[in-house]
Scaffold this active site. Structure first.
Site, mmCIF file in Angstrom:
data_model
loop_
_atom_site.group_PDB
_atom_site.id
_atom_site.type_symbol
_atom_site.label_atom_id
_atom_site.label_comp_id
_atom_site.label_asym_id
_atom_site.label_seq_id
_atom_site.Cartn_x
_atom_site.Cartn_y
_atom_site.Cartn_z
ATOM 1 N N ARG A 267 0.862 -1.186 0.000
ATOM 2 C CA ARG A 267 0.000 0.000 0.000
ATOM 3 C C ARG A 267 0.898 1.236 0.000
ATOM 4 N NH1 ARG A 267 -3.398 -2.514 -1.817
ATOM 5 N NH2 ARG A 267 -5.474 -2.983 -1.056
ATOM 6 N N ASP B 253 4.616 -0.277 -6.843
ATOM 7 C CA ASP B 253 3.389 -0.568 -7.586
ATOM 8 C C ASP B 253 2.242 0.234 -6.994
ATOM 9 O OD1 ASP B 253 1.825 -2.071 -9.515
ATOM 10 O OD2 ASP B 253 0.935 -3.106 -7.799
ATOM 11 N N GLU C 271 -1.974 7.876 -5.055
ATOM 12 C CA GLU C 271 -2.322 7.261 -6.350
ATOM 13 C C GLU C 271 -3.788 7.457 -6.737
ATOM 14 O OE1 GLU C 271 -1.417 3.132 -5.126
ATOM 15 O OE2 GLU C 271 -3.510 2.651 -5.544
ATOM 16 N N HIS D 259 -0.334 0.176 -9.736
ATOM 17 C CA HIS D 259 -1.110 -0.690 -8.837
ATOM 18 C C HIS D 259 -1.761 -1.823 -9.631
ATOM 19 C CE1 HIS D 259 -3.441 -0.811 -4.804
ATOM 20 N NE2 HIS D 259 -3.290 -2.027 -5.303
HETATM 21 P P1 NAI Z 1 -2.233 -11.111 4.939
HETATM 22 O O1 NAI Z 1 -3.229 -10.570 5.899
HETATM 23 O O2 NAI Z 1 -2.300 -12.551 4.540
HETATM 24 O O3 NAI Z 1 -0.767 -10.861 5.524
HETATM 25 C C1 NAI Z 1 -0.349 -9.663 6.071
HETATM 26 C C2 NAI Z 1 0.733 -9.965 7.107
HETATM 27 O O4 NAI Z 1 1.257 -8.719 7.550
HETATM 28 C C3 NAI Z 1 0.203 -10.716 8.339
HETATM 29 O O5 NAI Z 1 1.029 -11.833 8.590
HETATM 30 C C4 NAI Z 1 0.275 -9.683 9.444
HETATM 31 O O6 NAI Z 1 0.560 -10.241 10.707
HETATM 32 C C5 NAI Z 1 1.421 -8.809 8.963
HETATM 33 N N1 NAI Z 1 1.437 -7.462 9.497
HETATM 34 C C6 NAI Z 1 0.392 -6.645 9.770
HETATM 35 N N2 NAI Z 1 0.844 -5.461 10.187
HETATM 36 C C7 NAI Z 1 2.191 -5.529 10.200
HETATM 37 C C8 NAI Z 1 3.221 -4.631 10.549
HETATM 38 N N3 NAI Z 1 2.948 -3.404 10.986
HETATM 39 N N4 NAI Z 1 4.493 -5.047 10.424
HETATM 40 C C9 NAI Z 1 4.772 -6.298 9.990
HETATM 41 N N5 NAI Z 1 3.858 -7.193 9.641
HETATM 42 C C10 NAI Z 1 2.578 -6.815 9.752
HETATM 43 O O7 NAI Z 1 -2.298 -10.160 3.689
HETATM 44 P P2 NAI Z 1 -1.786 -10.513 2.204
HETATM 45 O O8 NAI Z 1 -2.858 -11.212 1.442
HETATM 46 O O9 NAI Z 1 -0.462 -11.145 2.302
HETATM 47 O O10 NAI Z 1 -1.663 -9.070 1.563
HETATM 48 C C11 NAI Z 1 -0.700 -8.152 2.044
HETATM 49 C C12 NAI Z 1 -1.001 -6.794 1.471
HETATM 50 O O11 NAI Z 1 -0.721 -6.787 0.070
HETATM 51 C C13 NAI Z 1 -2.493 -6.357 1.518
HETATM 52 O O12 NAI Z 1 -2.856 -5.845 2.766
HETATM 53 C C14 NAI Z 1 -2.542 -5.303 0.470
HETATM 54 O O13 NAI Z 1 -2.224 -4.067 1.067
HETATM 55 C C15 NAI Z 1 -1.429 -5.707 -0.497
HETATM 56 N N6 NAI Z 1 -1.952 -6.099 -1.804
HETATM 57 C C16 NAI Z 1 -1.534 -5.406 -2.902
HETATM 58 C C17 NAI Z 1 -2.000 -5.715 -4.169
HETATM 59 C C18 NAI Z 1 -1.501 -5.029 -5.412
HETATM 60 O O14 NAI Z 1 -2.102 -5.176 -6.481
HETATM 61 N N7 NAI Z 1 -0.409 -4.284 -5.358
HETATM 62 C C19 NAI Z 1 -3.022 -6.767 -4.318
HETATM 63 C C20 NAI Z 1 -3.339 -7.486 -3.110
HETATM 64 C C21 NAI Z 1 -2.837 -7.145 -1.902
#
Ligand code: NAI
Length: 328
Positions: free
Chosen positions: A233, A257, A262, A294
């Site tokens: 993000r 990305d 954005e 993105h």
């Molecule tokens: P997820 O919920 O499976 O994993 C997120 C991890 O981050 C969890 O293990 C959590 O404990 C950890 N976390 C939370 N806050 C934290 C912090 N302050 N410091 C360290 N670790 C922390 O989420 P997932 O599916 O892996 O997605 C991650 C992120 O990817 C999404 O929240 C979204 O922002 C981003 N994303 C971007 C996309 C794109 O097109 N560029 C598409 C899909 C997701």
């Protein structure tokens, strides 16, 4: 269920057609993004289906609640654009699609890292100009590098598994370390990851606590010449501090990305417009920065799943009064 789906792109149309039949929904498709300005389009519908770049703020949520909307289903994993507190207050149930295809983003992180490692941005431009020289294009190999992952959830794990094939050293930081990940990397503190990684890849969600996680102070703690990959993000990174880091050489390269401002730019064609965002213009112009719009999520597989799972969430709400991906 009667659903109005906002911000629908052409590439989503066939999936909407297919899965609205499968889940017996009556879906009205609109191109407009969801926001207070377009919330009135939800009149007469039970649910709204939105995307991560829509503005589901308090005002918009209160508006659709007054129109009788009961459910809000985002087709995205991220939901930082939805005021969950407001939704809870007015009794609108909200769902997301947490795992539509972590591979899409994980593989993308690997791809842009390799682009930076081998200076693809400059190399592609040179060949366009019939310049086949090598000067300045020398790269580095990943096996000699330490990669630091901040966030080791679904996307992080896909990236970690993919990077493991390169033989690089891998370290990571997560608020909740995961045993499955510990066989691939060594968990460290955030300060250690910042200090030891040659490449830092962000895979944590945006929360109130980690806004500008990468800022002047955390950049100062990084290795000289560290590379930053942000497919998570935009607001996780203070763009001004990133630019200063890149200008001084403290940061050796970045692939973003996502970008903190954005909204209204990414996913739209602005080729005849004057972009006024100076930070974006600077980042775009730097030879060692890759800016993409993105679209890490944007694969056939992911788009199909985003549409299907959001409609499935609404089907579950309708049939069971709850849903496995319910946020509030
Ligand atoms: P997820 O919920 O499976 O994993 C997120 C991890 O981050 C969890 O293990 C959590 O404990 C950890 N976390 C939370 N806050 C934290 C912090 N302050 N410091 C360290 N670790 C922390 O989420 P997932 O599916 O892996 O997605 C991650 C992120 O990817 C999404 O929240 C979204 O922002 C981003 N994303 C971007 C996309 C794109 O097109 N560029 C598409 C899909 C997701």
């Amino acid at each position: 269920m009667k659903i109005v789906a906002y911000c629908v792109r052409l590439d989503e149309m066939s999936s909407f057609e297919k899965f609205s039949k499968k889940y017996d929904h009556d879906v009205k498709i609109v191109k407009e993004s969801f926001s207070p300005a377009t919330a009135n389009l939800a009149e007469g519908y039970d649910a709204v289906c939105i995307l991560g770049n829509c503005t589901a703020n308090r005002e918009a949520i209160e508006m659709i609640s007054k129109l009788g909307v009961k459910y809000l289903a985002t087709r995205s994993a991220g939901f930082n654009n939805i005021d969950l507190e407001a939704a809870k207050e007015v009794g609108i149930e909200v769902s997301n699609v947490p795992a539509y295809s972590p591979n899409a983003v994980g593989e993308f992180a690997v791809a842009v890292t390799l682009c930076l490692a081998r200076n693809f941005k400059q190399a592609f431009k040179r060949v366009e100009l019939q310049d086949f020289s090598l000067g300045g294009l020398i790269g580095f190999e990943l096996r000699n590098k330490t990669i630091g992952f901040i966030g080791t959830g679904r996307v992080g794990q896909t990236a970690i598994k993919a990077f493991s094939g390169f033989g690089c050293k891998m370290i990571g930081y997560d608020l909740y370390p995961n045993d499955n990940v510990a066989k691939y990397l060594e968990y460290k503190t955030l300060a250690e990851v910042l200090a030891e990684a040659d490449i830092i890849s962000l895979h944590c969600p945006l929360t109130e606590d980690n806004l500008h996680l990468i800022n002047e102070e955390t950049i100062a703690k990084m290795k000289d010449g560290a590379i930053l990959i942000n497919t998570s993000r935009g607001q996780l990174v203070d763009s001004r501090a990133l630019i200063e880091g890149l200008k001084s050489g403290k940061i050796g390269g970045a692939a973003i990305d996502v970008y903190e401002n954005e909204y209204g730019i990414f996913h739209y064609n602005h080729e005849n417009d004057i972009i006024k965002d100076e930070n974006l213009l600077t980042l775009k112009s730097l030879p060692n920065v890759i800016v993409t719009s993105h679209y890490a999520f944007y694969t056939d597989e992911a788009v199909t799943n985003m549409v299907e799972y959001s409609l499935q969430n609404l089907y579950e709400f309708e049939k069971t009064n709850t849903c496995k991906n319910k946020l509030v």
